[in-house]
Design a protein around this motif. Structure first.
Motif, PDB file in Angstrom:
ATOM      1  N   LEU A 241       0.868  -1.185   0.000  1.00 42.50           N
ATOM      2  CA  LEU A 241       0.000   0.000   0.000  1.00 42.50           C
ATOM      3  C   LEU A 241       0.903   1.232   0.000  1.00 42.50           C
ATOM      4  CD1 LEU A 241      -3.197   0.539   2.133  1.00 42.50           C
ATOM      5  CD2 LEU A 241      -1.490   2.350   1.951  1.00 42.50           C
ATOM      6  N   ALA A 242       0.564   2.204  -0.847  1.00 47.69           N
ATOM      7  CA  ALA A 242       1.374   3.425  -0.905  1.00 47.69           C
ATOM      8  C   ALA A 242       0.467   4.629  -1.099  1.00 47.69           C
ATOM      9  CB  ALA A 242       2.382   3.346  -2.046  1.00 47.69           C
ATOM     10  N   VAL A 243       0.825   5.741  -0.461  1.00 54.18           N
ATOM     11  CA  VAL A 243       0.073   6.985  -0.602  1.00 54.18           C
ATOM     12  C   VAL A 243       1.032   8.114  -0.947  1.00 54.18           C
ATOM     13  CG1 VAL A 243      -1.772   8.389   0.388  1.00 54.18           C
ATOM     14  CG2 VAL A 243      -1.195   6.179   1.460  1.00 54.18           C
ATOM     15  N   GLY A 244       0.712   8.861  -2.001  1.00 54.71           N
ATOM     16  CA  GLY A 244       1.531  10.017  -2.368  1.00 54.71           C
ATOM     17  C   GLY A 244       0.646  11.127  -2.892  1.00 54.71           C
ATOM     18  N   ASN A 245       1.269  12.258  -3.243  1.00 50.25           N
ATOM     19  CA  ASN A 245       0.460  13.351  -3.788  1.00 50.25           C
ATOM     20  C   ASN A 245       1.161  14.099  -4.910  1.00 50.25           C
ATOM     21  OD1 ASN A 245       2.340  14.830  -2.077  1.00 50.25           O
ATOM     22  ND2 ASN A 245       1.025  16.590  -2.473  1.00 50.25           N
ATOM     23  N   ALA A 246       2.345  13.647  -5.318  1.00 53.73           N
ATOM     24  CA  ALA A 246       3.098  14.425  -6.308  1.00 53.73           C
ATOM     25  C   ALA A 246       3.737  13.489  -7.335  1.00 53.73           C
ATOM     26  CB  ALA A 246       4.178  15.258  -5.620  1.00 53.73           C
ATOM     27  N   ASN A 247       4.219  14.085  -8.433  1.00 53.56           N
ATOM     28  CA  ASN A 247       4.836  13.281  -9.495  1.00 53.56           C
ATOM     29  C   ASN A 247       6.014  12.458  -8.962  1.00 53.56           C
ATOM     30  OD1 ASN A 247       3.006  14.435 -11.215  1.00 53.56           O
ATOM     31  ND2 ASN A 247       4.419  16.013 -11.952  1.00 53.56           N
ATOM     32  N   GLY A 248       6.704  12.982  -7.969  1.00 53.01           N
ATOM     33  CA  GLY A 248       7.831  12.261  -7.381  1.00 53.01           C
ATOM     34  C   GLY A 248       7.432  11.011  -6.614  1.00 53.01           C
ATOM     35  N   ASP A 249       6.121  10.793  -6.484  1.00 48.14           N
ATOM     36  CA  ASP A 249       5.643   9.578  -5.805  1.00 48.14           C
ATOM     37  C   ASP A 249       5.238   8.475  -6.793  1.00 48.14           C
ATOM     38  OD1 ASP A 249       5.859  10.708  -3.185  1.00 48.14           O
ATOM     39  OD2 ASP A 249       4.027  11.845  -3.577  1.00 48.14           O
ATOM     40  N   ILE A 250       5.234   8.782  -8.081  1.00 48.74           N
ATOM     41  CA  ILE A 250       4.755   7.817  -9.089  1.00 48.74           C
ATOM     42  C   ILE A 250       5.509   6.494  -8.988  1.00 48.74           C
ATOM     43  CG2 ILE A 250       4.781   7.306 -11.576  1.00 48.74           C
ATOM     44  CD1 ILE A 250       4.083  10.252 -12.077  1.00 48.74           C
ATOM     45  N   LEU A 253       4.641   4.322  -6.109  1.00 51.59           N
ATOM     46  CA  LEU A 253       3.338   3.679  -6.288  1.00 51.59           C
ATOM     47  C   LEU A 253       3.432   2.525  -7.295  1.00 51.59           C
ATOM     48  CD1 LEU A 253       2.373   6.179  -4.650  1.00 51.59           C
ATOM     49  CD2 LEU A 253       0.366   6.238  -6.118  1.00 51.59           C
ATOM     50  N   GLU A 254       4.201   2.726  -8.366  1.00 49.93           N
ATOM     51  CA  GLU A 254       4.362   1.650  -9.360  1.00 49.93           C
ATOM     52  C   GLU A 254       5.050   0.427  -8.739  1.00 49.93           C
ATOM     53  OE1 GLU A 254       3.177   1.256 -12.258  1.00 49.93           O
ATOM     54  OE2 GLU A 254       2.948   3.170 -13.294  1.00 49.93           O
ATOM     55  N   PHE A 255       5.995   0.674  -7.834  1.00 51.04           N
ATOM     56  CA  PHE A 255       6.775  -0.406  -7.216  1.00 51.04           C
ATOM     57  C   PHE A 255       5.940  -1.202  -6.206  1.00 51.04           C
ATOM     58  CE2 PHE A 255      10.199  -1.615  -4.018  1.00 51.04           C
ATOM     59  CZ  PHE A 255      10.731  -2.641  -4.795  1.00 51.04           C
ATOM     60  N   THR A 256       4.802  -0.645  -5.813  1.00 47.33           N
ATOM     61  CA  THR A 256       3.938  -1.276  -4.810  1.00 47.33           C
ATOM     62  C   THR A 256       3.253  -2.512  -5.390  1.00 47.33           C
ATOM     63  OG1 THR A 256       3.647   0.823  -3.689  1.00 47.33           O
ATOM     64  CG2 THR A 256       1.907  -0.805  -3.357  1.00 47.33           C
ATOM     65  N   GLY A 257       3.152  -3.557  -4.572  1.00 48.77           N
ATOM     66  CA  GLY A 257       2.546  -4.804  -5.052  1.00 48.77           C
ATOM     67  C   GLY A 257       3.547  -5.596  -5.871  1.00 48.77           C
ATOM     68  N   GLY A 258       3.178  -5.971  -7.080  1.00 50.71           N
ATOM     69  CA  GLY A 258       4.103  -6.720  -7.929  1.00 50.71           C
ATOM     70  C   GLY A 258       3.518  -8.064  -8.309  1.00 50.71           C
ATOM     71  N   PRO A 259       4.354  -8.887  -8.945  1.00 54.85           N
ATOM     72  CA  PRO A 259       3.827 -10.147  -9.477  1.00 54.85           C
ATOM     73  C   PRO A 259       3.195 -11.042  -8.409  1.00 54.85           C
ATOM     74  CG  PRO A 259       6.168  -9.847 -10.061  1.00 54.85           C
ATOM     75  CD  PRO A 259       5.778  -8.684  -9.222  1.00 54.85           C
ATOM     76  N   ARG A 260       3.698 -10.956  -7.176  1.00 54.02           N
ATOM     77  CA  ARG A 260       3.303 -11.911  -6.153  1.00 54.02           C
ATOM     78  C   ARG A 260       2.337 -11.317  -5.125  1.00 54.02           C
ATOM     79  NH1 ARG A 260       5.276 -13.434  -1.549  1.00 54.02           N
ATOM     80  NH2 ARG A 260       6.811 -11.757  -1.489  1.00 54.02           N
ATOM     81  N   LEU A 261       2.259 -10.003  -5.079  1.00 54.03           N
ATOM     82  CA  LEU A 261       1.501  -9.339  -4.010  1.00 54.03           C
ATOM     83  C   LEU A 261       0.483  -8.354  -4.578  1.00 54.03           C
ATOM     84  CD1 LEU A 261       4.461  -8.508  -1.569  1.00 54.03           C
ATOM     85  CD2 LEU A 261       2.628 -10.158  -1.141  1.00 54.03           C
TER      86      LEU A 261
END
Lengths: 308, 308
Positions: A241-250, A253-261
Motif C-alpha cells: 500500500l502506498a500513498v503520495g500526492n506528487a509526481n515524485g511519488d509515481i 506507487l508503481e513499485f507497490t505490489g508486484g507479481p506476487r503481491l
C-alpha cells in the motif's frame, strides 16, 4: 472497522481502503498477505501534512541561514542568506520557479546554502534543533502549531493500518532527520521507519567515543525513482500500500505490489481551497496516471470530513 | 535470566552482558534506558557466523561467476571467471593478500566480476538465488549446511536481548541482500533490520508496475566509519550495545552509547583452532583498542561452551 476512519466520508476512497484491508487480512482468501509483508509507505509533504504555502522544512532552513548571517555580517549581502534575513520569499520562490523553467543557477545557490547551514552539526544536535523548531513554531498561514498541521484522516489511516497488522514507513522527499525529530510524536512512526532525503554524514571521533556529523555535501535526494530504490534498501520488501500526492511519488506507487503481491495505490488530490489549498502543480503526471491505471484518488474536499 | 545464555560459560563476558542488561532495564536506576532506545548492532561475518576459511558469500559469488562462464566460454580464460571455473582459491586469496600489500590490481578485477555477476537481476530474484544457495549448500570445511554455521551463543544472545526489550540490527560489511535472504530464518532478524554493503540499484518500469534491479556499480561498502554513518541513517538512534570481531567494527563500537546513553562494547576473539579457527588478522587494532579501553572481549575458547 471503518468507524475507526472517523474523518473519512463514506465514499469511494474509504471504501477502497477498507475493501483492500479486508482482502489482505482475510485468512484463507486469495488476496491474503501475511502480517510481515503488510508494508505501507506514505509520503510526508502534502500527504501526511500540508506543504502550502511552502514546505514546513523551508522555514527551519531559513531560520538557520538567518542565524548564520547574524553571526557573520558578510553573509547578509549574499544569497541565500540575504533572502533568509530579509524573509524574501519572492527570491526563494523564484529560484524554484526558474528551476522548473530550466535555469538552475539560483537553485544551486539555495542548495549550497542549505548544505552549509547544517555542516559540522552532529546528527543528535540537528534532531534537537529541528524538534525545537517544530514544537515551538506556528504555521505562517494556518496560524496553528506545526505539529497540528498534520492531516487528521491520514493519521487515522496510519492507526487503522497498524490495527490490521501493517507496518507503516514514511518515504519522503523531505529531510529524513527533520521528520524524525517529531515523527513518533505526531504520527506514531519511530525514527527507524522514516526514509527521506539526506545530507552526507561523517564519522568523527573524540576522546570518549564518536559522533556522526553533517557534511556540506548532499547524499541522497529521495524523490522519483530513488524512492523505490530506497524503500527496497531500507525495508527489503515491496510495499503493498502506498500513498503520495506528487509526481515524485509515481515510482513508489508503481513499485507497490508486484507479481506476487496485491497493491493499493492512493493519490491525494488537493482540491479544497477553503479548508487547505487547491493545486495540481507537480502532481499532473501522477493524477493522469492514476486516472489511466485506476489508482484510487483521495479528494481532500470530498473524502475528508475533517482536514486538520 | 542468565540461564537463557545456555552456551555461555560462567565467565567475565557473560557477566558483563547480564550486568549491563540488568542495569539498562532496572526502572528507576541511574543506567535505565527506555525500551525504544535499547538498540543493539551486531556484525555478521565472524560475529554471528563463521568467516573461515573464507566468507560464505564468496562461494555464492564464485558459483555465479562460474555459471556465467558456462554460458559464455570466452570468459573462461579471463579472471575472475577463470578462477571461479577452476575453483582456484589461490588466485582469489592472492588478490586479497596483494591488496593488503598495496597492490589492488587483482582486487579490482575481482570486484568488477562481482558487480557484473548480478547486474540486471531484480532484487527479488537475487534474494531467491541467494536463499537457494544458503539453504542447499554445505560449508566446505565444517561439512554442515550453511544455515548451521551460525554461532549458537550469539543466536542465544539475540534472543536474550530481545527478551529484555532490545531491538537488534545486523550491521555487516557483507552484502545486505545476501544476508536478508536467510536472516529471519537463522537469526530471527527480519530484512528491515539488516544493514550491509550494497550494489547500486535502478528503478525499472514494465507495463504492469516496476522493479528495482541490480546495477554493475558499487553503492556503499559498509565497513569502518561507514558502519557508524549507516547505522544512524537507517535507525536514527545510537546503539547501546554492539558486537564485532574485526578492525572494520571499531567505529561502530565507538559510536555506541555516547554522552547521554550507556554502552556495552563486545569484541569476539577467535582463539579456538579446534572448534572453529584461531586468527587475529584484520582484528589487531580492534583487540588493541578493546584492551586499552576496557571493552569486553568474548573468547570463543573460554566463553562459549558450545560454538555451533
Amino acid at each position: 472497522m471503518p468507524e475507526e476512519l472517523a474523518s473519512w466520508a463514506d465514499g469511494p476512497a474509504r471504501a477502497a481502503i477498507t475493501a483492500f484491508v479486508q482482502r489482505v487480512t482475510t485468512s484463507g482468501g486469495d488476496g491474503y498477505v501475511a502480517p510481515a509483508e503488510r508494508v505501507a509507505v506514505v509520503d510526508n509533504d502534502g500527504t501526511l501534512w500540508t506543504e502550502k504555502p511552502m514546505p514546513i522544512e523551508l522555514g527551519f532552513i531559513m531560520r538557520r541561514l538567518a542565524a548564520a548571517a547574524e553571526r557573520d555580517p558578510d553573509l547578509r549581502g549574499v544569497q541565500p542568506w540575504k533572502a533568509a534575513v530579509e524573509r524574501d520569499h519572492g527570491w526563494l520562490g523564484g529560484a524554484v520557479t526558474r528551476h522548473y523553467a530550466g535555469d538552475d543557477s539560483d537553485l544551486h545557490v539555495l542548495l549550497g546554502g542549505f548544505l552549509q547551514a547544517f555542516a559540522g552539526m552532529s546528527a543528535e544536535d540537528y534532531l534537537a534543533a529541528s524538534g525545537e523548531y517544530l514544537r515551538g513554531g506556528t504555521h505562517p498561514t494556518l496560524g496553528r502549531g506545526f505539529r497540528e498541521c498534520t492531516f487528521a484522516p491520514m493519521v487515522e489511516l496510519l492507526r487503522y493500518l497498524e490495527a490490521h497488522g501493517f507496518t507503516v514507513y514514511i518515504a519522503s522527499g523531505g529531510d529524513r532527520d527533520f521528520i524524525r525529530s517529531v515523527s513518533d510524536e505526531i504520527y506514531g512512526i519511530p525514527s527507524e521507519r522514516v526514509i527521506g532525503t539526506s545530507n552526507a554524514l561523517a564519522y568523527q571521533e573524540d576522546g570518549d567515543g564518536a559522533s556522526v556529523v553533517y557534511q556540506a555535501q548532499p547524499d541522497v535526494f529521495d524523490d522519483g525513482p530513488v524512492k523505490a530504490v530506497r524503500i527496497w534498501s531500507r525495508i527489503g520488501r515491496r510495499p503493498i500500500l502506498a500513498v503520495g500526492n506528487a509526481n515524485g511519488d509515481i515510482q513508489m506507487l508503481e513499485f507497490t505490489g508486484g507479481p506476487r503481491l496485491p497493491a493499493l495505490r492512493l493519490a491525494v488530490l488537493h482540491d479544497d481551497e477553503e479548508r487547505e489549498a487547491a493545486y495540481t502543480q507537480r502532481a499532473d503526471e501522477l493524477l493522469d496516471r492514476a486516472h489511466r491505471k485506476g489508482w484510487t484518488v483521495i479528494s481532500v474536499r470530498s473524502d475528508w470530513t475533517t482536514v486538520f
